[in-house]
Design an enzyme around this catalytic site. Structure first.
Site, PDB file in Angstrom:
ATOM      1  N   GLY A  22       2.626 -48.118 -19.836  1.00  0.00           N
ATOM      2  CA  GLY A  22       1.075 -47.832 -19.680  1.00  0.00           C
ATOM      3  C   GLY A  22       0.864 -47.200 -20.948  1.00  0.00           C
ATOM      4  O   GLY A  22       1.400 -46.926 -21.683  1.00  0.00           O
ATOM      5  N   GLY A  25      -5.457 -42.548 -23.503  1.00  0.00           N
ATOM      6  CA  GLY A  25      -5.893 -41.731 -24.688  1.00  0.00           C
ATOM      7  C   GLY A  25      -4.993 -40.859 -25.477  1.00  0.00           C
ATOM      8  O   GLY A  25      -5.221 -40.654 -26.748  1.00  0.00           O
ATOM      9  N   MET A  26      -4.169 -40.149 -24.653  1.00  0.00           N
ATOM     10  CA  MET A  26      -3.214 -39.277 -25.366  1.00  0.00           C
ATOM     11  C   MET A  26      -1.866 -39.969 -25.947  1.00  0.00           C
ATOM     12  O   MET A  26      -1.344 -39.233 -26.997  1.00  0.00           O
ATOM     13  CB  MET A  26      -2.766 -38.396 -24.341  1.00  0.00           C
ATOM     14  CG  MET A  26      -3.775 -37.357 -23.855  1.00  0.00           C
ATOM     15  SD  MET A  26      -4.521 -36.522 -24.981  1.00  0.00           S
ATOM     16  CE  MET A  26      -6.034 -35.684 -24.100  1.00  0.00           C
ATOM     17  N   VAL A  29       3.382 -44.830 -23.010  1.00  0.00           N
ATOM     18  CA  VAL A  29       4.718 -44.661 -22.080  1.00  0.00           C
ATOM     19  C   VAL A  29       5.461 -45.898 -22.183  1.00  0.00           C
ATOM     20  O   VAL A  29       4.832 -47.049 -21.719  1.00  0.00           O
ATOM     21  CB  VAL A  29       4.457 -44.326 -20.750  1.00  0.00           C
ATOM     22  CG1 VAL A  29       6.024 -44.061 -19.885  1.00  0.00           C
ATOM     23  CG2 VAL A  29       3.599 -43.044 -20.676  1.00  0.00           C
ATOM     24  N   LYS A  43       7.437 -41.185 -23.111  1.00  0.00           N
ATOM     25  CA  LYS A  43       6.191 -40.798 -23.223  1.00  0.00           C
ATOM     26  C   LYS A  43       5.873 -40.293 -24.754  1.00  0.00           C
ATOM     27  O   LYS A  43       6.490 -39.352 -25.198  1.00  0.00           O
ATOM     28  CB  LYS A  43       5.424 -39.632 -22.283  1.00  0.00           C
ATOM     29  CG  LYS A  43       4.266 -39.250 -22.714  1.00  0.00           C
ATOM     30  CD  LYS A  43       3.765 -37.893 -21.532  1.00  0.00           C
ATOM     31  CE  LYS A  43       2.381 -37.675 -22.013  1.00  0.00           C
ATOM     32  NZ  LYS A  43       1.989 -36.471 -20.846  1.00  0.00           N
ATOM     33  N   ASP A 137      -2.269 -30.805 -10.606  1.00  0.00           N
ATOM     34  CA  ASP A 137      -2.637 -32.236 -10.386  1.00  0.00           C
ATOM     35  C   ASP A 137      -2.030 -33.134  -9.573  1.00  0.00           C
ATOM     36  O   ASP A 137      -1.412 -34.251 -10.078  1.00  0.00           O
ATOM     37  CB  ASP A 137      -2.550 -32.684 -12.055  1.00  0.00           C
ATOM     38  CG  ASP A 137      -3.422 -33.752 -12.129  1.00  0.00           C
ATOM     39  OD1 ASP A 137      -4.463 -34.029 -11.446  1.00  0.00           O
ATOM     40  OD2 ASP A 137      -3.443 -34.743 -13.178  1.00  0.00           O
TER      41      ASP A 137
END
Length: 720
Positions: A22, A25-26, A29, A43, A137
């Protein structure tokens, strides 16, 4: 999983990267193998964020936070380097889907499964809170499903209750729809363990019903309902209502603790049978795909031995990029596809055994054709029906097949209201495994939500909807590109074939957003210092005077190409006006103008027009020779447009069913399998691209010549 891309590194520290899992924006992975051969999810933070000292500090805290939580229901941190040039962390890899994906694909989980899920997540949160943290979260996307239980992930915004650096007054951090009221209002000092309990209550309600308890819509609307409205729990079983209502209390002090939650939910579904069978099979398929990946030493080969089995990739690690060659990693399905279009028909069911029952009869799987067979678009609908029927006959004539395919036919007459009625009927008919259609965009819009709610795959042939979320509508599989992409063939023709220097784009208001988007897309791609683009608009009620004025401005402006975004009737009027004005340059349009009535109405002015389409003429395709012969024999005419595409779409669905096996070819499983199926048909390759959310990019060019339309072929070949 997606293949690695050219700019992806080959290794991160000692981890050999295998696939992309995946990207956001950051960062990205990856699926990787550790030096010891274990699988891990790695990641990696993007360089733009790595240069931000504040972001690097937050990432370092994420690593520290994840390392403090120890629980069998929390994905463990294996290794990390927050100080590396590109910061990274590695966690254990879980081959199962995220909870939101599971619900979208297979529907709400049964009561007993949700009890086990809730108990295990409560235990995970107990460990989080025991480490002095608040997750902040808790949502379906942050819960992975494995055969032995769920796993909680992502501690990117986890904090100690007294830490308000991230959630200062008025700042909302988290995922709307699964936030507590104190999070929704940015009340940072009040966000503690009880906030995670509220989020867990939202998650369990969603898992039981398939709906968020505070609805959907804009972020502001969702947050407002979270703070002020009662949750929608109508579909929650009565035995769980008191517990979930307690979790979703507006005041943190009124909610149960995680230990109390665990005691209330625990005691059911012990062992490995906590998930329904469709989800267990989904996990098994993904696990098998991962196990098929090569070992670390097998993924790298020398250039001398890789002449036919390797592709070039670029390593982005280190001070300079180095060229390496790696084996193409693929599933057995990908290898099978390479053997030829029809090879898979000879395969039996999973494990090589036939699905034929002791009675000698094969299982019967039903696909429904939902089309306009008597309305304004009946020519397209009937072409699709004929193509689908030939595909069904083709499958049912094969020896060694695992099932017989049956085709139900339903006529919506081009009416959105009738289309919705048919969709409800098909959704309620458990025999129907997938739907081919509808024919038109309007009918597709009217039915998409109904098919999604029923988890019924909707495989369209002639629909070109531009704005369909692939996550919201997982059942939607369009076997033609979206309308907006029709700009690509026209751009290629303008730039490569014509080398046009001055192009006029005519936005036809009668076609609404389609024409505006088409012209905007071409404008963005063509306009440059060497090429001039002029935009013109044609009012929806434009009369003969408007067409003449437009043609005059094109001619006097010295344009060497005109692109029109309208339909056949207005294209014919423009063609005549351009001819009368003495215009001799190129004239381009889309398939909306590609109609025999354009030729009749425009007359000699139709000569030379070029059209971009999402369909081809099968009589001009060598791979379709057998189909064309069969069609002529069966229906007494050459196959019309979209007949061959419908034939391919039907066999695409059948391929997914075959891969699953007759006994496992359920609606949700087929939806998931379609995204994993690579089918090479007589018109195009159908294969889901997660980066574009499309199943195909096949588009073509036609030219009107001597009173007929001639297919020039795939636009990339026709403009080379």
């Amino acid at each position: 999983m997606e293949p690695l891309r050219g700019a992806d590194p080959a290794r991160i520290a000692g981890h050999r990267l295998l696939r992309r899992l995946g990207a956001g924006g950051m960062g990205v992975v990856y699926l990787a193998r550790s030096p010891g051969g274990a699988l891990a999810a790695v990641k990696v933070i993007r360089a733009a964020h790595a240069d931000d000292a504040g972001f690097r500090a937050r990432f370092r805290r994420e690593v520290e936070t994840a390392g403090r939580v120890v629980s069998p229901w929390v994905v463990p941190l294996l290794d990390a380097d927050p100080d590396a040039e590109s910061p990274w962390l590695a966690t254990a890899f879980v081959s199962g889907p995220a909870l939101d994906e599971a619900v979208e694909e297979c529907g709400p989980l049964p009561y007993e499964s949700v009890r086990v899920l809730g108990a295990r997540l409560a235990e995970a949160l107990d460990a989080v809170h025991g480490a002095g943290l608040v997750h902040r979260d808790v949502k379906p996307a942050n819960v992975l499903l494995a055969v032995d239980g769920p796993r909680m992930i992502d501690f990117g915004i986890a904090r100690m209750p007294e830490d308000t650096a991230l959630t200062a007054s008025g700042m909302v951090v988290g995922s709307p729809g699964f936030l507590s009221p104190e999070q929704a209002q940015g009340r940072g000092r009040e966000i503690g363990p009880a906030s995670d309990v509220f989020s867990l209550g939202c998650l369990l309600a969603y898992t039981l019903t398939g709906r968020r308890p505070f609805g959907s819509g804009s972020v502001a609307e969702t947050l407002l309902r979270t703070v002020h409205d009662d949750p929608e729990l109508d579909r929650v079983p009565a035995s769980l209502l008191p517990l979930l209502r307690g979790c979703l209390a507006k005041e943190p002090g009124s909610r149960p603790g995680v230990a109390e939650l665990r005691r209330a939910l625990d005691g059911a579904g012990e062992g490995g049978d906590w998930l329904p069978e469709p989800l267990t099979r989904l996990i098994a398929r993904r696990s098998a795909a991962v196990l098929a990946l090569p070992a670390v030493e097998a993924t790298e080969v020398s250039t001398a031995s890789a002449a036919t089995t390797a592709v070039d990739t670029v390593s982005a690690g280190g001070s300079g990029s180095t060229r390496r060659r790696f084996l193409v990693l693929g599933s057995a399905a990908g290898v099978l596809t390479a053997g030829g279009t029809a090879a898979w028909w000879t395969a039996r069911g999973p494990g090589g055994s036939s699905a034929q029952s002791r009675t000698g009869r094969l299982p019967r799987l039903v696909v429904a054709l939902h089309a306009d067979l008597s309305g304004a678009h009946k020519a397209v609908g009937l072409a699709q029906e004929n193509g689908a029927r030939l595909a069904v006959d083709h499958l049912n004539s094969r020896t060694g097949r695992g099932f017989d395919l049956a085709l139900q036919v339903h006529d919506d007459k081009g009416s959105a209201t009738r289309a919705a009625q048919i969709a409800r009927q098909l959704a309620a008919d458990g025999r129907v495994r997938a739907v081919l259609g509808p024919t038109t965009d309007a009918c597709a819009k009217a039915t998409l939500g109904l098919y999604q709610e029923a988890r019924l795959p909707m495989v369209t042939v002639s629909v070109g909807l531009d704005e369909v979320s692939p996550t919201t509508y997982r059942v939607y599989a369009a076997t033609r590109p979206a309308d907006a992409t029709l700009a690509a063939p026209l751009v290629a023709y303008l730039v490569r074939t014509l080398a046009a220097r001055r192009t006029v784009l005519i936005d036809d208001a009668a076609e609404g957003d389609f024409s505006w988007r088409l012209c905007s897309g071409i404008d963005d791609a063509v306009r440059s210092g060497q090429r001039t683009v002029i935009r013109r608009s044609l009012a929806a009620d434009g009369d003969t005077t408007a067409f003449r004025a437009l043609a005059t401005s094109v001619t006097e402006g010295g344009a060497d190409a005109v692109v029109f975004g309208g339909g056949y009737a207005r294209a014919a009027r423009l063609a005549r006006a351009l001819r009368s004005a003495g215009y001799s340059g190129a004239r381009l349009a889309t398939q909306r103008a590609l109609d025999a009535r354009f030729l009749t109405s425009a007359g000699e002015a139709a000569q030379g027009w070029v059209f971009a389409t999402a369909f081809l003429d099968p009589t001009r395709v060598k791979a379709a020779t057998s189909f064309v012969t069969t069609y002529r024999t069966r229906f007494g005419s050459a196959p019309p447009w979209y007949s061959a595409e419908a034939h391919d779409a039907t066999l695409f669905v059948a391929r997914a069913m075959t891969d699953l096996g007759a006994s496992h070819a359920e609606r949700a499983a087929i939806t998931g399998r379609l995204r994993e199926t690579d089918y090479r048909g007589i018109t195009k390759r159908l294969h889901y691209d997660p980066s574009t959310y499309r199943y195909t990019d096949a588009m073509y060019l036609f030219r009107s010549t001597a009173g007929a339309f001639r297919c020039l072929g795939d636009y990339r070949d026709a403009t080379a």
